[in-house]
Motif scaffolding. Sequence first.
Motif, short mmCIF file in Angstrom:
data_model
loop_
_atom_site.label_atom_id
_atom_site.label_comp_id
_atom_site.label_asym_id
_atom_site.label_seq_id
_atom_site.Cartn_x
_atom_site.Cartn_y
_atom_site.Cartn_z
N SER A 193 0.86 -1.17 0.00
CA SER A 193 0.00 0.00 0.00
C SER A 193 0.90 1.23 0.00
O SER A 193 1.85 1.31 0.78
CB SER A 193 -0.89 0.01 1.25
OG SER A 193 -1.65 1.21 1.30
N LYS A 194 0.59 2.15 -0.86
CA LYS A 194 1.38 3.38 -0.94
C LYS A 194 0.43 4.56 -0.74
O LYS A 194 -0.20 5.03 -1.68
CB LYS A 194 2.11 3.47 -2.27
CG LYS A 194 3.20 4.49 -2.29
CD LYS A 194 4.08 4.33 -3.51
CE LYS A 194 5.15 5.41 -3.46
NZ LYS A 194 5.87 5.50 -4.71
N PRO A 227 -4.22 5.02 1.46
CA PRO A 227 -4.43 6.39 0.99
C PRO A 227 -5.47 7.17 1.79
O PRO A 227 -5.42 8.40 1.86
CB PRO A 227 -4.87 6.22 -0.46
CG PRO A 227 -4.22 4.93 -0.88
CD PRO A 227 -4.30 4.05 0.36
N THR A 228 -6.40 6.46 2.46
CA THR A 228 -7.47 7.16 3.19
C THR A 228 -7.33 7.11 4.70
O THR A 228 -8.13 7.68 5.41
CB THR A 228 -8.85 6.58 2.80
OG1 THR A 228 -8.86 5.19 3.12
CG2 THR A 228 -9.13 6.80 1.32
N LEU A 267 -8.48 8.54 8.14
CA LEU A 267 -7.56 9.48 8.78
C LEU A 267 -8.31 10.54 9.58
O LEU A 267 -7.86 10.94 10.65
CB LEU A 267 -6.68 10.13 7.71
CG LEU A 267 -5.45 10.87 8.18
CD1 LEU A 267 -4.52 9.95 8.96
CD2 LEU A 267 -4.71 11.47 6.99
N GLU A 268 -9.47 10.94 9.10
CA GLU A 268 -10.26 11.96 9.79
C GLU A 268 -10.66 11.50 11.20
O GLU A 268 -10.80 12.33 12.11
CB GLU A 268 -11.51 12.32 8.98
CG GLU A 268 -11.22 13.03 7.67
CD GLU A 268 -10.64 12.14 6.57
OE1 GLU A 268 -10.87 10.90 6.59
OE2 GLU A 268 -9.93 12.67 5.70
N TYR A 277 2.78 11.59 5.58
CA TYR A 277 2.77 10.21 5.09
C TYR A 277 1.56 9.91 4.22
O TYR A 277 1.54 8.91 3.52
CB TYR A 277 2.86 9.21 6.23
CG TYR A 277 4.19 9.29 6.96
CD1 TYR A 277 5.39 9.22 6.26
CD2 TYR A 277 4.25 9.46 8.32
CE1 TYR A 277 6.61 9.29 6.91
CE2 TYR A 277 5.47 9.52 8.99
CZ TYR A 277 6.64 9.45 8.27
OH TYR A 277 7.85 9.52 8.92
N TRP A 278 0.56 10.76 4.29
CA TRP A 278 -0.63 10.61 3.46
C TRP A 278 -0.66 11.67 2.36
O TRP A 278 -1.68 11.86 1.70
CB TRP A 278 -1.90 10.69 4.30
CG TRP A 278 -2.10 9.45 5.12
CD1 TRP A 278 -2.77 8.33 4.73
CD2 TRP A 278 -1.64 9.20 6.45
NE1 TRP A 278 -2.74 7.40 5.73
CE2 TRP A 278 -2.06 7.91 6.81
CE3 TRP A 278 -0.92 9.93 7.39
CZ2 TRP A 278 -1.78 7.33 8.05
CZ3 TRP A 278 -0.64 9.36 8.61
CH2 TRP A 278 -1.06 8.08 8.93
N GLY A 279 0.42 12.40 2.18
CA GLY A 279 0.50 13.40 1.13
C GLY A 279 -0.40 14.59 1.34
O GLY A 279 -0.86 15.21 0.40
N ARG A 280 -0.64 14.92 2.63
CA ARG A 280 -1.52 16.05 2.94
C ARG A 280 -0.76 17.10 3.70
O ARG A 280 0.20 16.89 4.36
CB ARG A 280 -2.71 15.57 3.80
CG ARG A 280 -3.54 14.56 3.04
CD ARG A 280 -4.69 14.06 3.86
NE ARG A 280 -5.35 12.97 3.14
CZ ARG A 280 -6.30 12.26 3.63
NH1 ARG A 280 -6.76 12.49 4.82
NH2 ARG A 280 -6.85 11.29 2.94
#
Length: 178
Positions: free
Chosen positions: A44-45, A137-138, A163-164, A175-178
């Motif tokens: 998982s990426k 990703p979520t 994640l929320e 790590y989640w690109g946010r």
Amino acid sequence: RQWVTEIADAFEQHFDLSAFLFDTESLNGYLPASVELKSEYTVSKPSAKAISITFELWNYTGGEHANIDVVTLNYSLINGQRIGLSDIFANPDEALQLMSQWTRTTLSNRYGSGRKQMVLTGTEPLVENFSSLTLTPTGVCINFQPYQVAGWEMGIQKVDMPLEALVAAQPLTVYWGR
């Protein structure tokens, strides 16, 4: 590769077929038809900054069914290092509390009251109960070992958590690109 090779080497070194030969009368001459170690994995990426590899390691040495171990290795692609709970969340204790509550609710809805005590024990907010987290990703996928929250016949149990729902634990969103 090194980690996987070490597991295979350890299995070969420590499995002792002669242990099955100690008392052939009580075993009724039983010897396992085969002995095997098998692994499957998923990758998982969640972003360009992290990767999770989740292994399902199966070993069979003659019992009623194989033994399974679920192991997740998470890596920062920023520095190439393995990352754990305290690297993923600024407040890992809060993350454990949130994951405990989330999985208890999810698994209770999944099973009803039939496995209540097993779910309660297997989801206590302890590091060892949440040792196999796959970054997605979520959010995270929480992987449970067989018999941790359900019997063998139910298979490996996985619970997705967005994640929320982990905001109070201050996830390191890089790590989640946010």
